[in-house]
Design a protein around this motif. Sequence first.
Motif, short mmCIF file in Angstrom:
data_model
loop_
_atom_site.label_atom_id
_atom_site.label_comp_id
_atom_site.label_asym_id
_atom_site.label_seq_id
_atom_site.Cartn_x
_atom_site.Cartn_y
_atom_site.Cartn_z
N LEU A 229 -0.37 5.62 8.19
CA LEU A 229 0.53 4.57 7.69
C LEU A 229 1.56 4.18 8.74
N VAL B 79 1.84 -3.04 4.23
CA VAL B 79 2.04 -1.59 4.39
C VAL B 79 3.51 -1.35 4.67
N GLN C 288 8.30 6.90 4.07
CA GLN C 288 7.81 5.54 3.84
C GLN C 288 8.87 4.75 3.08
N LEU D 152 0.83 -1.19 0.00
CA LEU D 152 0.00 0.00 0.00
C LEU D 152 0.87 1.25 0.00
N SER E 229 1.81 0.18 9.99
CA SER E 229 3.05 -0.56 9.74
C SER E 229 3.86 -0.78 11.01
#
Length: 377
Positions: free
Chosen positions: A235, A261, A317, A83, A239
């Motif tokens: 997020l 994720v 990320q 994702l 995660s």
Amino acid sequence: MKTTFDQLAARQPQLFSAADIRVDKAQLEAMAEIVGAIEMVLALPAFRAEVLARAPESARWPVVARSVFMGYDFHLTPAGPKLIEINTNAGGGLLNAYLLAAHGHADEAATFVAEILEMFRAEWRLERGDAPLTRIAIVDEAPAGQFLAPEFELFRDLFAANGIDAVIADPADFVRDGQRLLHDGQPIDLVYNRLTDFYLEGEPCRAIRALFQAGGVVLTPHPAAHATHADKRHLMLLSDADKLAALGIDAATQRILLAGVPRTIAVDPAQAETLWAERKRWFFKPPTGFGSRAAYRGDKLTKRVFEDILAGHYIAQEIAPPSEHEVIVNGEAQTMKADFRCFVYDGHIQCVAARLYQGQTTNFRTPGGGFAPVFAA
């Protein structure tokens, strides 16, 4: 529908790729698992209470509509789908129904269109019960100049063909008349919100904001959905095994989330030296951004931009590289990257579409790129 696919393609040729993308059925099933797991976490009362408490005021006004067109965006990797982000008011849903039909999948296209229409009616019923839905406004700033303006026309045609009057309008085109929202003197029942002023904070949204607060108009997507789904800081929770465990998430759901994720962290200026040294593993994003704006791959960063990131409350990320696909463009093979958008309503994936591109992020500028239909291999 009045507008044909050929007319759409002629007006905005960069919207559509001639390719179709085949994806292993297991990857599609894994995306559905990840969406289901995320929806479960984001619906938890403890999570919602914490998020809405710090969100702008408009996200806390009472609402029961679920919000149309959630967009769950994935990259497909050898380790499975990852994702990238969640968006409210994801664009392209109805365009992709046309695209399915253009690729010879008329039955799938008709099913998706029927689901789209029923989705809007369901939103209305949740808020207004059995009252008739007579008029919808499709709203964005300067809508005629928007890149996805042709889709607004498709929605207007779809609603009109099914007995619902519809207008395309700028938020400044509305006035409040007591408990009614008026456009050209006619009351609006439901606003299909395509704005990126997600919390209705700008002056042009004043009338819509006032009527939404007073319960005088149904708004979808609405501010609460943006707060609970699209803030990229979520997020970090999704995660993080420790945070998931603290919320009481079961082990099986944790495994789905931690696999699907990519690890996401807050950018802490105190860790600047480490983040800079490891920048190639990270993609840096503003928590409330959209459309890849002000987002940067770490391997493309300059020191100046990195300083802005440190001051901007960013998240980082872990990079999950997009899959690559061979596409024939003007008779020649081209390699395109792809991300995959799941159009989701009430936790159900209605359609999966690919967006093909070259470069750093999805751009709808690559010749031969654009939306492409996705089919199980």
